[in-house]
Design an enzyme around this catalytic site. Structure first.
Site, PDB file in Angstrom:
ATOM      1  N   HIS A 155       0.841  -1.217   0.000  1.00 17.68           N
ATOM      2  CA  HIS A 155       0.000   0.000   0.000  1.00 17.68           C
ATOM      3  C   HIS A 155       0.869   1.257   0.000  1.00 17.68           C
ATOM      4  O   HIS A 155       0.436   2.295   0.485  1.00 17.68           O
ATOM      5  CB  HIS A 155      -0.957   0.028   1.193  1.00 17.68           C
ATOM      6  CG  HIS A 155      -1.733  -1.228   1.375  1.00 17.68           C
ATOM      7  ND1 HIS A 155      -3.028  -1.389   0.944  1.00 17.68           N
ATOM      8  CD2 HIS A 155      -1.368  -2.426   1.916  1.00 17.68           C
ATOM      9  CE1 HIS A 155      -3.440  -2.612   1.227  1.00 17.68           C
ATOM     10  NE2 HIS A 155      -2.459  -3.271   1.819  1.00 17.68           N
ATOM     11  N   SER A 276      15.996  21.284 -15.615  1.00 18.60           N
ATOM     12  CA  SER A 276      14.871  22.192 -15.833  1.00 18.60           C
ATOM     13  C   SER A 276      15.410  23.471 -16.460  1.00 18.60           C
ATOM     14  O   SER A 276      16.494  23.936 -16.113  1.00 18.60           O
ATOM     15  CB  SER A 276      14.203  22.504 -14.497  1.00 18.60           C
ATOM     16  OG  SER A 276      13.492  23.727 -14.579  1.00 18.60           O
ATOM     17  N   LYS A 282      17.220  21.369 -10.450  1.00 16.43           N
ATOM     18  CA  LYS A 282      16.433  20.171 -10.754  1.00 16.43           C
ATOM     19  C   LYS A 282      17.251  19.058 -11.400  1.00 16.43           C
ATOM     20  O   LYS A 282      18.110  19.278 -12.220  1.00 16.43           O
ATOM     21  CB  LYS A 282      15.270  20.516 -11.694  1.00 16.43           C
ATOM     22  CG  LYS A 282      14.121  21.248 -11.036  1.00 16.43           C
ATOM     23  CD  LYS A 282      13.423  20.474  -9.921  1.00 16.43           C
ATOM     24  CE  LYS A 282      12.609  19.310 -10.427  1.00 16.43           C
ATOM     25  NZ  LYS A 282      11.326  19.723 -10.996  1.00 16.43           N
ATOM     26  N   GLU A 289       9.963   8.640 -16.847  1.00 14.34           N
ATOM     27  CA  GLU A 289       8.640   9.203 -17.128  1.00 14.34           C
ATOM     28  C   GLU A 289       8.209   8.863 -18.547  1.00 14.34           C
ATOM     29  O   GLU A 289       7.026   8.623 -18.818  1.00 14.34           O
ATOM     30  CB  GLU A 289       8.654  10.719 -16.921  1.00 14.34           C
ATOM     31  CG  GLU A 289       8.835  11.093 -15.451  1.00 14.34           C
ATOM     32  CD  GLU A 289       9.121  12.573 -15.274  1.00 14.34           C
ATOM     33  OE1 GLU A 289       8.381  13.394 -15.819  1.00 14.34           O
ATOM     34  OE2 GLU A 289      10.102  12.901 -14.584  1.00 14.34           O
TER      35      GLU A 289
END
Ligand code: ARG
Length: 462
Positions: A155, A276, A282, A289
């Site tokens: 979970h 970024s 970043k 992704e």
């Protein structure tokens, strides 16, 4: 002038022609198409439909067409509707009217069904090779992290300590099932449609089993009507591919999470991270992704094609031409992803200290219950007693191991001095030594089995 123009007094509308033509994408099948035609020409000669000389003239011409494709000198004509008509048109240009005998008893329906099966068998092997490399990357990394402890999650909440190797290898076995699915799909493609004609079969005495064997199939298909419109093999591959992408999307999600500074378990190599344009600090994990994102596209190829199949009347229908772009696109997507994902895994840095630091002592609550079970308490009761201990510790703002023994003994007299040994993450992991468990002892077996699978594959490849 198209190969089927005799019946018509006017040429096709130009926009229809562009819509109908599949040459832009099905030219990828040129090798399979020519191979099928060579075998078919010889089968026509064996059956006495054409002479042996005619067959050899046709075969010579087909070989020349193949050379043109391979040397990138094949000149397409505006009338080349698909790869089948293009090859036949060029063959007739090269060898003359005798080339027009090749299509005797054959239809593009049994021809394309044969070509695409051949192409899919090759594609299954290529996908297998790429996935084996990813498995190897996972296994190599796992071998280095057999002693690295981390929280296992259920979970998405911390559950029990596991080894990082165990986590990594869970994906090895998902991919192993994918590879079995791909192999099963390939095995189901073993029937050859050639000699089915357009729908009803061939009126010429062709040895269909010999044709099948010459093309590397196990047997000739049983029913011509089924054979020309069966695209189960495309759906099988699309499904195997989509489920594989889903597994890799889950791996990507784990790594994305674990590389978040809140976890800090994993650092991606600079070569597989992106920055970024605005925020200088970043470090983004774009390859992962993209894996997750493109999985949606790959699933779309499967569902889209299943919808294409649904409701088709028997026999060949032009709708089936959608099979190629669906599968080509899905496989191309995977072949662009897989080398990057493999390299991302190979270059991952696992931060053992951060993983270890994320282990909190309540991850040992199950072990504490098991301690009572070993002393004879029924598990359900032990679960309740340890639940109370967890609550007492929380109320006293203590970690579970810091609850004084007398407090534990108030919950059960079975608690004794030896309870201290429970509060050790390494012991917790080591106890799970039955096959399939996370203990180093069980891991060694798991790793040996995984290694044997990869070794056997490497041997089969040579
Ligand atoms: N380009 C077609 C396809 O991919 C080949 C078969 C065409 N058959 C026909 N009867 N028009 O499905």
């Amino acid at each position: 002038m198209s190969l089927w123009g005799g019946r018509f007094s006017q040429p096709s509308d130009e926009q229809l022609r562009q819509l109908n033509d599949s040459i832009d994408f099905d030219q990828a099948l040129y090798g399979e198409d020519i191979k099928g035609s060579i075998v078919y020409a010889r089968a026509l000669a064996t059956a006495g439909v054409i002479s042996a000389d005619e067959a050899e003239t046709i075969v010579g011409g087909l070989r020349e067409v193949l050379r043109e494709f391979e040397s990138d000198t094949f000149a397409f004509s505006a009338a080349d509707e698909d790869i089948h008509t293009a090859v036949e048109r060029r063959l007739i240009e090269l060898v003359g009217a005798v080339g027009g005998k090749l299509h005797t008893g054959r239809s593009r329906n049994d021809q394309v069904a044969t070509d695409f099966r051949l192409w899919c068998r090759k594609a299954a092997d290529e996908l297998t090779a790429a996935l084996r490399q990813l498995q190897a990357a996972l296994l190599n990394l796992a071998e280095r992290h057999q002693e690295t402890l981390m929280p296992g999650y259920t979970h998405l909440q911390p559950a029990q300590p596991i080894t990082a190797a165990h986590w990594l290898l869970s994906f090895f076995w998902m991919l192993e099932r994918d590879l079995h699915r791909i192999a099963a799909a390939k095995a189901r493609m073993a029937e050859c449609p050639l000699g089915s004609g357009a729908i009803a079969g061939t009126p010429f005495p062709l040895d269909r089993d010999a044709i099948a064997r010459a093309l590397g199939f196990a047997a000739a298909s049983q029913n011509s009507l089924d054979a020309v419109s069966d695209r189960d093999f495309v759906a099988d591959l699309l499904y195997a591919n989509a489920l594989c992408a889903i597994h890799l999307s889950r791996l990507a999600e784990d790594i994305l999470l674990f590389s978040n500074p809140a976890f800090g378990f994993i650092t991606l190599d600079d070569r597989y991270s992106t920055g970024s344009s605005l925020m200088p600090q970043k470090r983004n994990a774009d390859p992962l992704e993209l894996m997750r994102g493109k999985t949606g596209t790959v699933i779309g190829a499967l569902t889209g094609f299943l919808v294409t199949l649904k409701g088709l009347p028997s026999g060949y229908n032009k709708d089936l031409q959608e099979d190629k772009e669906a599968l080509f696109g899905a496989l191309e997507t995977m072949h662009r992803l897989l080398p990057v994902i493999t390299a991302t895994i190979s270059s991952l840095k696992l931060n053992a200290a951060a993983m270890q630091a994320a282990l909190s002592s309540d991850l040992l609550a199950t072990d504490l219950a098991d301690y009572l079970v070993r002393k004879g308490m029924p598990f359900r009761q032990a679960h309740h007693v340890v639940g109370e201990a967890v609550r007492l510790a929380a109320e006293a703002e203590l970690n579970l191991p810091d609850l004084p023994l007398p407090r534990l003994r108030q919950l059960s007299p079975l608690f004794a001095e030896d309870v201290a040994a429970v509060f050790d993450f390494g012991n917790s992991v080591r106890r799970r030594s039955a096959p399939g468990g996370t203990a180093p002892q069980a891991l060694r077996l798991q790793i040996a089995q995984a290694r044997a699978i990869l070794d056997e594959y490497a041997e089969d490849c040579v």
